[in-house]
Write an enzyme that holds these catalytic residues in place. Structure first.
Site, short mmCIF file in Angstrom:
data_model
loop_
_atom_site.label_atom_id
_atom_site.label_comp_id
_atom_site.label_asym_id
_atom_site.label_seq_id
_atom_site.Cartn_x
_atom_site.Cartn_y
_atom_site.Cartn_z
N ILE A 62 5.26 -2.77 -3.58
CA ILE A 62 4.23 -3.71 -2.59
C ILE A 62 3.94 -2.68 -1.50
CG2 ILE A 62 4.14 -5.69 -1.24
CD1 ILE A 62 5.79 -7.33 -3.29
N CYS A 63 2.97 -2.68 -1.36
CA CYS A 63 2.28 -1.81 0.07
C CYS A 63 2.96 -0.47 0.11
CB CYS A 63 2.70 -2.89 1.18
SG CYS A 63 1.84 -2.13 2.62
#
Length: 317
Positions: free
Chosen positions: A102-103
């Site tokens: 994520i990210c």
């Protein structure tokens, strides 16, 4: 039961950490049973999360028992990743474990070499750095997530929700994923990609360069159907010289620069006015609404109407 291990490293972004914990932890099968077992793991017991510290109940070795590993983003992607973390991820991948980031968690996954030769994404702000640091990875800054099968990456913040819902749908089907989306107050699928959230700044000319006054003039005249000949005449140079100077000083062509300026103005009008899309197309200098819609989608990844629904404030509405 499917085990999801969420890896917390020092500097973990709290939003990215909590997203998979909440989404997977609350997902239920049609008979009401939990769909996932969620474990938060860390190389050491205590993790510095910036505003607070947390104690992970599971050690790094728990990754060996996971069916899916989620790598939340870290605040500073320049901080070296402990070698034992990279080794544990490579070993998990060798066993066939699914790994999702994520990210800025994409920096951790890319550091293992597992993304080499694959398409990946991260937060659009960090995408240039990811591409520069890991040239073997094909970085796509315009999408919400990328699914390569065993390895998945997502853009920042809410895109982590999109990725988790996508994994739930892969594992248990659309009905279970739709229930999880409703619990998260999220659509199961969002229109467009990350491109609609990117601030498309124009490549500037160096201060004091011969192009600086020309760019201001072009910005002020986007409504007009400017031709290359007219722009070159305004600059006092030939079309050939104009194209060369633009490439040298902005990295793009005069027409591409002009299109970007028009789209940026259109975004502002879509956000702040109730003008019909056809009128906005004319206001920012497109010869036809169709050409405007096509160019807008190519730059932002979504339609003008979808952009307006996503970004127009209550006052404008």
């Amino acid at each position: 039961m499917h085990t999801v291990a969420v890896l917390a490293l020092d500097g973990v972004i709290a939003f990215d950490l909590s997203t998979p914990i909440e989404v997977f932890g609350r997902t239920r099968l049609p008979d009401g049973r939990p769909a996932y077992r969620v474990r938060v793991c860390a190389p050491a017991g205590e993790v510095d999360a910036g505003a607070f510290t947390l104690r992970a109940p599971w050690p790094l070795q728990a990754l060996a028992e996971a069916d899916t590993i989620v790598l939340p983003g870290v605040a500073d992607p320049d901080v070296p990743i402990p070698p034992e973390v990279l080794d544990a991820l490579r070993e998990a991948a060798g066993r066939g474990t699914r790994i999702a980031s994520i990210c800025a968690g994409a920096f951790v996954l890319a550091a293992t070499g597992l993304l080499d030769g694959l398409r990946a994404t991260t937060h659009w702000v960090a995408a240039p750095l990811l591409a520069a640091r890991f040239p073997a990875v094909e970085v796509d800054p315009d999408v919400l997530y990328v699914d390569n099968g065993q390895f998945l990456t997502s853009a920042g913040a809410a895109a982590g929700l999109d990725l988790c819902l996508h994994l739930i749908r892969r594992d248990h089907g659309s009905a279970v994923a739709a229930d999880a989306a409703r619990l998260s107050v999220m659509p199961l699928e969002r229109d467009g990609g990350q491109a609609q959230f990117i601030v498309h700044e124009q490549p500037p000319a160096p201060h004091g360069s011969v192009l600086e006054p020309l760019l201001r003039w072009m910005e002020d005249n986007t409504r007009r159907e400017l031709t290359l000949d007219e722009v070159a005449a305004q600059a006092g140079m030939s079309v050939r010289t104009l194209n060369r100077r633009f490439r040298e000083q902005t990295g793009t062509s005069p027409l591409q620069w002009l299109h970007r300026a028009r789209i940026r103005q259109a975004q502002y009008l879509l956000e702040t006015t109730g003008h019909p899309v056809d009128r906005i197309a004319s206001q920012v200098g497109f010869g036809s609404p169709t050409a405007f819609r096509d160019r807008f989608r190519r730059v932002t990844g979504t339609s003008p109407n979808a952009y307006r629904r996503a970004f127009q404030g209550q006052a404008a509405q």
